[in-house]
Write a protein that holds these residues in place. Structure first.
Motif, mmCIF file in Angstrom:
data_model
loop_
_atom_site.group_PDB
_atom_site.id
_atom_site.type_symbol
_atom_site.label_atom_id
_atom_site.label_comp_id
_atom_site.label_asym_id
_atom_site.label_seq_id
_atom_site.Cartn_x
_atom_site.Cartn_y
_atom_site.Cartn_z
ATOM 1 N N ARG A 79 0.829 -1.209 0.000
ATOM 2 C CA ARG A 79 0.000 0.000 0.000
ATOM 3 C C ARG A 79 0.860 1.255 0.000
ATOM 4 O O ARG A 79 0.562 2.235 -0.697
ATOM 5 C CB ARG A 79 -0.935 -0.030 1.203
ATOM 6 C CG ARG A 79 -2.035 1.029 1.168
ATOM 7 C CD ARG A 79 -3.001 0.865 2.329
ATOM 8 N NE ARG A 79 -3.654 -0.428 2.279
ATOM 9 C CZ ARG A 79 -3.464 -1.406 3.164
ATOM 10 N NH1 ARG A 79 -2.603 -1.221 4.150
ATOM 11 N NH2 ARG A 79 -4.120 -2.540 3.073
ATOM 12 N N CYS A 82 2.428 1.744 -3.554
ATOM 13 C CA CYS A 82 1.474 2.280 -4.526
ATOM 14 C C CYS A 82 1.141 3.734 -4.227
ATOM 15 O O CYS A 82 0.988 4.547 -5.152
ATOM 16 C CB CYS A 82 0.195 1.431 -4.532
ATOM 17 S SG CYS A 82 0.411 -0.251 -5.183
ATOM 18 N N SER A 83 1.053 4.090 -2.946
ATOM 19 C CA SER A 83 0.742 5.476 -2.582
ATOM 20 C C SER A 83 1.881 6.420 -2.971
ATOM 21 O O SER A 83 1.638 7.520 -3.480
ATOM 22 C CB SER A 83 0.465 5.574 -1.084
ATOM 23 O OG SER A 83 -0.643 4.774 -0.710
ATOM 24 N N VAL A 84 3.116 5.982 -2.753
ATOM 25 C CA VAL A 84 4.259 6.831 -3.102
ATOM 26 C C VAL A 84 4.360 7.002 -4.615
ATOM 27 O O VAL A 84 4.578 8.120 -5.112
ATOM 28 C CB VAL A 84 5.557 6.224 -2.534
ATOM 29 C CG1 VAL A 84 6.780 6.950 -3.085
ATOM 30 C CG2 VAL A 84 5.548 6.289 -1.016
ATOM 31 N N ARG A 86 1.978 6.715 -6.881
ATOM 32 C CA ARG A 86 0.849 7.494 -7.407
ATOM 33 C C ARG A 86 0.865 8.930 -6.911
ATOM 34 O O ARG A 86 0.255 9.806 -7.534
ATOM 35 C CB ARG A 86 -0.461 6.825 -7.015
ATOM 36 C CG ARG A 86 -0.630 5.425 -7.575
ATOM 37 C CD ARG A 86 -1.855 4.743 -7.014
ATOM 38 N NE ARG A 86 -3.069 5.385 -7.463
ATOM 39 C CZ ARG A 86 -4.257 5.190 -6.904
ATOM 40 N NH1 ARG A 86 -4.372 4.416 -5.846
ATOM 41 N NH2 ARG A 86 -5.329 5.800 -7.381
ATOM 42 N N GLY A 87 1.566 9.186 -5.804
ATOM 43 C CA GLY A 87 1.555 10.527 -5.229
ATOM 44 C C GLY A 87 2.700 11.409 -5.654
ATOM 45 O O GLY A 87 2.733 12.591 -5.294
ATOM 46 N N THR A 88 3.651 10.878 -6.436
ATOM 47 C CA THR A 88 4.793 11.669 -6.891
ATOM 48 C C THR A 88 4.851 11.656 -8.417
ATOM 49 O O THR A 88 4.469 10.659 -9.046
ATOM 50 C CB THR A 88 6.110 11.115 -6.327
ATOM 51 O OG1 THR A 88 6.229 9.730 -6.671
ATOM 52 C CG2 THR A 88 6.139 11.254 -4.817
ATOM 53 N N GLN A 93 10.498 10.709 -10.148
ATOM 54 C CA GLN A 93 10.994 9.350 -9.920
ATOM 55 C C GLN A 93 12.118 9.010 -10.892
ATOM 56 O O GLN A 93 13.133 8.407 -10.503
ATOM 57 C CB GLN A 93 9.844 8.353 -10.082
ATOM 58 C CG GLN A 93 8.678 8.581 -9.139
ATOM 59 C CD GLN A 93 7.437 7.840 -9.571
ATOM 60 O OE1 GLN A 93 7.495 6.898 -10.369
ATOM 61 N NE2 GLN A 93 6.285 8.249 -9.051
ATOM 62 N N SER A 134 6.428 2.752 -12.029
ATOM 63 C CA SER A 134 5.265 3.627 -12.161
ATOM 64 C C SER A 134 4.038 2.844 -12.623
ATOM 65 O O SER A 134 2.945 2.973 -12.055
ATOM 66 C CB SER A 134 5.572 4.760 -13.141
ATOM 67 O OG SER A 134 4.428 5.559 -13.354
ATOM 68 N N TYR A 138 0.397 2.059 -10.309
ATOM 69 C CA TYR A 138 -0.979 2.344 -10.711
ATOM 70 C C TYR A 138 -1.777 1.066 -10.935
ATOM 71 O O TYR A 138 -2.923 0.939 -10.499
ATOM 72 C CB TYR A 138 -0.977 3.192 -11.987
ATOM 73 C CG TYR A 138 -0.646 4.641 -11.745
ATOM 74 C CD1 TYR A 138 -1.649 5.550 -11.415
ATOM 75 C CD2 TYR A 138 0.651 5.107 -11.832
ATOM 76 C CE1 TYR A 138 -1.354 6.881 -11.185
ATOM 77 C CE2 TYR A 138 0.959 6.434 -11.595
ATOM 78 C CZ TYR A 138 -0.046 7.315 -11.277
ATOM 79 O OH TYR A 138 0.245 8.640 -11.029
ATOM 80 N N GLU A 141 -3.046 -0.964 -7.801
ATOM 81 C CA GLU A 141 -4.326 -0.566 -7.233
ATOM 82 C C GLU A 141 -5.483 -1.146 -8.039
ATOM 83 O O GLU A 141 -6.513 -1.543 -7.493
ATOM 84 C CB GLU A 141 -4.424 0.952 -7.186
ATOM 85 C CG GLU A 141 -3.576 1.603 -6.116
ATOM 86 C CD GLU A 141 -4.068 1.245 -4.726
ATOM 87 O OE1 GLU A 141 -5.276 1.362 -4.461
ATOM 88 O OE2 GLU A 141 -3.232 0.826 -3.908
#
Length: 255
Positions: A79, A82-84, A86-88, A93, A134, A138, A141
């Motif tokens: 989790r 995936c959050s990192v 999708r959040g950057t 990256q 990347s 995505y 999820e």
């Protein structure tokens, strides 16, 4: 015989007129000189897209499975990953890998003396890793939701019949999850294609980098960009058609 709708005839005529105008009104005398380089750029773009999409999808399966049914010590890192991702921004990256790790590796003699050093000195491995991670972030999820959407009754019935967990995953859970995720996977693949021009920022010569070079050498702006748009549209059309064929064939095999 079915008749063609009038609006399609009108749109087709407009598109044909635009193509004819672009062919005869714009400058294309530079094209023969750069055609080999354009071919190499298209091949490199398609290669990067295919490799990163395949590797990213393979990585997204355990990421989605860990979040959907894994223990907390597997679900939590998946989790967070995936959050990192999708959040950057993907560009951040990519630069962190290339300018960060790429600048650290030369400081270690055992890396410079290894067989991997000729590859680590180049830019394309960092591009492949960044785009793969990347896509996995995505699509992980998406696979999480796809795994959870499979009816639990089917899984419980398979367990009641004494079917091993790996067999349940291979024959029931994973095929249905992929079937449910396939439309989104097609869209993510198209988005992955649109993300490939970012590799030109770390000196990977894809089709976008070739178009930029043509503009720098010839000072011709619109023609290389129009050619670039046509190339991306053609590749996108192939991707869409391929996934539509998969969507038609996969349900019968899953059933």
């Amino acid at each position: 015989m079915s008749r063609v709708a009038p609006h399609r005839i009108i749109l087709g005529g407009i598109a044909l007129a635009i193509v004819v105008w672009c062919v005869f009104a714009l400058r294309w005398d530079w094209l023969p000189k750069y055609l080999p380089l354009i071919g190499q750029g298209i091949w490199r773009t398609v290669w990067i897209l295919a490799v990163t999409t395949a590797l990213g999808f393979l990585l997204s399966i355990p990421l989605g499975l860990a979040q959907a049914a894994g223990p907390w010590y597997l679900a939590a890192p998946a989790r967070v990953f995936c959050s990192v991702i999708r959040g950057t921004p993907l560009l951040l990256q990519l630069w962190l890998l290339y300018f960060g790790l790429g600048s650290l590796f030369p400081q270690f003699p055992w890396i410079r003396e290894s067989d991997l050093w000729p590859y680590l000195r180049q830019a394309w491995p960092y591009a492949v890793v960044a785009l793969t991670l990347s896509f996995a972030g995505y699509e992980g999820e998406v696979m999480r939701g796809a795994f959870r959407s499979v009816p639990r009754g089917q899984l419980e019935a398979a367990r009641a019949m004494g079917m091993p967990r790996f067999t349940i995953l291979r024959r029931i859970w994973l095929p249905q999850a992929i079937q449910r995720a396939l439309p989104t996977l097609g869209g993510e693949t198209v988005l992955q294609l649109k993300a490939t021009p970012l590799v030109a920022t770390i000196t990977v010569v894809d089709i976008y980098a070739v178009a930029s070079r043509v503009r720098q050498d010839t000072f011709i702006v619109y023609e290389p960009l129009l050619l670039l748009a046509v190339v991306y549209m053609i590749i996108t059309g192939v991707i869409v058609l391929a996934f539509r064929q998969l969507e038609r064939r996969l349900p019968s095999r899953v059933a």
